[in-house]
Design an enzyme around this catalytic site. Structure first.
Site, PDB file in Angstrom:
ATOM      1  N   ARG A 257       0.717  -1.178  -0.061  1.00 33.87           N
ATOM      2  CA  ARG A 257       0.040  -0.135   0.005  1.00 33.87           C
ATOM      3  C   ARG A 257       0.973   1.208   0.037  1.00 33.87           C
ATOM      4  O   ARG A 257       1.968   1.227   0.734  1.00 33.87           O
ATOM      5  CB  ARG A 257      -0.944   0.119   1.392  1.00 33.87           C
ATOM      6  CG  ARG A 257      -2.106  -0.939   1.368  1.00 33.87           C
ATOM      7  CD  ARG A 257      -3.339  -0.734   0.094  1.00 33.87           C
ATOM      8  NE  ARG A 257      -4.225  -1.535   0.234  1.00 33.87           N
ATOM      9  CZ  ARG A 257      -4.483  -2.716  -0.382  1.00 33.87           C
ATOM     10  NH1 ARG A 257      -3.375  -2.966  -1.266  1.00 33.87           N
ATOM     11  NH2 ARG A 257      -5.471  -3.165  -0.553  1.00 33.87           N
ATOM     12  N   GLU A 286      -2.690   7.837  -6.528  1.00 38.00           N
ATOM     13  CA  GLU A 286      -2.777   7.180  -7.687  1.00 38.00           C
ATOM     14  C   GLU A 286      -3.760   7.650  -8.698  1.00 38.00           C
ATOM     15  O   GLU A 286      -4.860   7.696  -8.268  1.00 38.00           O
ATOM     16  CB  GLU A 286      -2.894   5.473  -7.244  1.00 38.00           C
ATOM     17  CG  GLU A 286      -1.826   4.983  -6.495  1.00 38.00           C
ATOM     18  CD  GLU A 286      -2.014   3.336  -5.992  1.00 38.00           C
ATOM     19  OE1 GLU A 286      -2.992   2.961  -6.374  1.00 38.00           O
ATOM     20  OE2 GLU A 286      -1.020   2.708  -5.484  1.00 38.00           O
ATOM     21  N   HIS A 304       0.334   0.086 -10.179  1.00 40.79           N
ATOM     22  CA  HIS A 304      -0.388  -0.685  -9.177  1.00 40.79           C
ATOM     23  C   HIS A 304      -0.826  -1.911  -9.840  1.00 40.79           C
ATOM     24  O   HIS A 304      -1.953  -2.261 -10.167  1.00 40.79           O
ATOM     25  CB  HIS A 304      -1.496   0.083  -8.729  1.00 40.79           C
ATOM     26  CG  HIS A 304      -2.269  -0.604  -7.343  1.00 40.79           C
ATOM     27  ND1 HIS A 304      -2.849   0.245  -6.353  1.00 40.79           N
ATOM     28  CD2 HIS A 304      -2.282  -1.870  -6.996  1.00 40.79           C
ATOM     29  CE1 HIS A 304      -3.013  -0.609  -5.437  1.00 40.79           C
ATOM     30  NE2 HIS A 304      -2.828  -1.939  -5.727  1.00 40.79           N
TER      31      HIS A 304
END
Length: 536
Positions: A257, A286, A304
């Site tokens: 994370r 993000e 990601h």
């Protein structure tokens, strides 16, 4: 004397993944707001649930549509905020096809009685493999060399690397993914050390991971990878201070994370050379708007991609659909992360087992509240107690849900004894904390949870876990009860019941029902060796 003051234990239903029988819940319509494997929709529709797929909705669009649906399936892009939940008049389930529920306001859902569930094991292998890929890429500068070749260059000296063989890998967070990373990198000849406040060191040792404190870990590592949830206690786990304790040139990876590694501290460490490289799959924001890290020559970054494999998406999509279908059919409830809202959906049998798990957990909590962190929990169930036993798909059970708060993130070992000679419907729990160990066993009698045994003291009659209870340890003594009564009377407390163990030798545990809880347990120092109290 070892007596510590503990406040009354308030019943807590901690958020844990649940797997037990439950009453059916009517789910007729489900909205899938992101790209989820087609098997998800197919499974839901095969079971009579109408499915709408609509991606890339704005917050306002989601708020406008959500009122028409009983269920919502998301991945990580959809932000299920309190505003969205407030508009969801018919919503009963929010299913996340992936690990964690960072993008769901779980407290708001809980307050409204909406079940939130995820599929935490679906992307384990994919996330572990990406972590290993980044570790290898960092060691040999693979992405940078590939980009240089595409520019027509041949810079062999510029991309001199290092072997992973013989290097030390520090794994912070030894859950499912951390374990898989360890086993894979050990095959490269890396020494794996780690830190985890939950997983017992003796367990991680069987994976070839030596556990130690963070203070011991930092200076030993050539590479560090983090695999923890994003909690207040893990934000900025790697920061200026911890980087300063590391070897110069340490390389770090974060596929967990964004925010576990302090991004500004990481950039400073990269610029000073204290950090020799970073592999980042996740970011605080993000997509990141500040490109300083992404553009650094010693940083390898991905958008990601930890769960972005066909296999992981297929597993997560299928798992969340099957979990919803099981819930509709009143079968096992798997993957729920807000157990508080589930009580009304359990069968009557499971309701009683919930009370038992809650009560036994409360007893042990009253003893161990001042002895954190907990290092080990063992649960053993006996006889016909199906709602508490381990199911194939899921490690968690009712007793675990009600033992401790989620923030402690306990890992619990469990066993079940179904032999003919086993006592019927008994739950035994042992917890170790800071060098101390406490055991308790209980059952349900007449719909009421009862305590049968405490720390090897077997009570003559089961103790009903209701009202105000005072537990204490003292040598067997004919004058014990009168001495205790005198102390309690001085404190303005009356004895309402007294339970003694069958054994009459050595130090024993007793239980007294009292009119009210003591303001200060130290008043008992002259009479007993250890004590705890709680109110049900």
């Amino acid at each position: 004397k070892g007596i510590t003051q503990h406040p009354p234990v308030v019943h807590q239903r901690a958020t844990r993944r649940e797997n037990t029988k439950m009453a059916p819940i009517s789910i007729k319509t489900v909205l899938i707001s992101e790209s989820v494997d087609p098997r998800c929709k197919a499974i839901l529709e095969e079971n009579g649930i109408r499915v709408t797929e609509k991606q890339n909705m704005t917050k306002d669009e989601l708020i406008a549509k959500i009122k028409d649906y009983d269920g919502l399936v998301v991945r990580s892009a959809t932000k299920v905020t309190a505003d969205v939940i407030s508009a969801a008049n018919n919503l009963k389930i929010i299913g996340r096809a992936g690990t964690g529920v960072d993008n769901v306001d779980v407290p708001a859902a809980t307050k409204k009685g909406i079940i939130v569930m995820n599929t935490p094991s679906g992307n384990t292998i994919s996330a572990a493999e990406l972590t290993c890929a980044l570790l290898m890429s960092l060691s040999r500068n693979v992405p940078q060399a590939a980009m240089s070749m595409k520019q027509g260059k041949w810079d062999r000296k510029k991309f001199m690397g290092a072997e992973l063989y013989g290097k030390v890998l520090g794994i912070v967070g030894l859950g499912r993914i951390g374990k898989e990373v360890a086993s894979r990198m050990q095959s490269f000849g890396m020494k794996t050390i780690g830190y985890d406040p939950i997983t017992p060191p003796e367990v991680s040792a069987t994976w070839g991971v030596e556990q130690m404190s963070l203070e011991q870990l930092w200076p030993q590592c050539d590479y560090i990878t983090v695999h923890t949830p994003l909690l207040p206690s893990t934000v900025g786990l790697l920061n200026d201070e911890s980087f300063a304790k590391c070897k110069k040139g340490v390389k770090v990876v974060n596929c967990a994370r964004g925010g576990i590694i302090d991004e500004e501290a990481l950039l400073r460490a990269l610029e000073s050379g204290q950090c020799g490289g970073a592999g980042l799959d996740v970011f605080v924001e993000e997509p990141p708007k500040n490109h300083s890290l992404v553009e650094h020559p010693n940083v390898i970054s991905c958008p990601h991609l930890g769960a972005s494999t066909k296999e992981a998406q297929a597993r997560c999509g299928e798992d969340i659909a099957l979990q919803i279908v099981d819930m509709v059919k009143g079968k096992n409830l798997v993957g729920a992360v807000n157990a508080q809202v589930l009580a009304s959906t359990f069968s009557q049998e499971s309701q009683q087992l919930i009370k038992l798990g809650e009560a036994v957990g409360s007893v042990l909590q009253s003893f161990s509240a001042s002895k954190k962190p907990f290092s080990h929990v063992q649960i053993t169930t006996q006889g016909n107690i199906s709602g508490l036993t381990k199911h194939e798909k899921n490690k968690w059970n009712i007793c675990q849900i009600n033992l401790f708060h989620l923030s402690q993130l306990l890992q619990v070992n469990q066993a079940h004894c179904a032999s003919a000679g086993a006592a019927e419907g008994v739950c035994k729990v042992e917890i170790a904390a800071t060098g101390c160990s406490y055991k308790a066993s209980g059952s349900v009698q007449g719909g009421v949870p009862v305590l049968l045994e405490l720390c090897n003291s077997v009570f003559r009659q089961p103790i009903s876990l209701t009202g105000n209870l005072l537990f204490f340890k003292a040598p067997a003594n004919p004058q014990l009860l009168s001495s205790l009564a005198g102390v309690l009377a001085t404190e303005g407390v009356e004895i309402e019941s007294f339970s003694a163990p069958a054994d009459r030798s050595g130090d024993l545990w007793y239980c007294v029902g009292v009119s009210s809880l003591l303001r200060d347990l130290s008043a008992l120092n002259s009479v007993v060796k250890d004590a705890a109290q709680l109110g049900f």
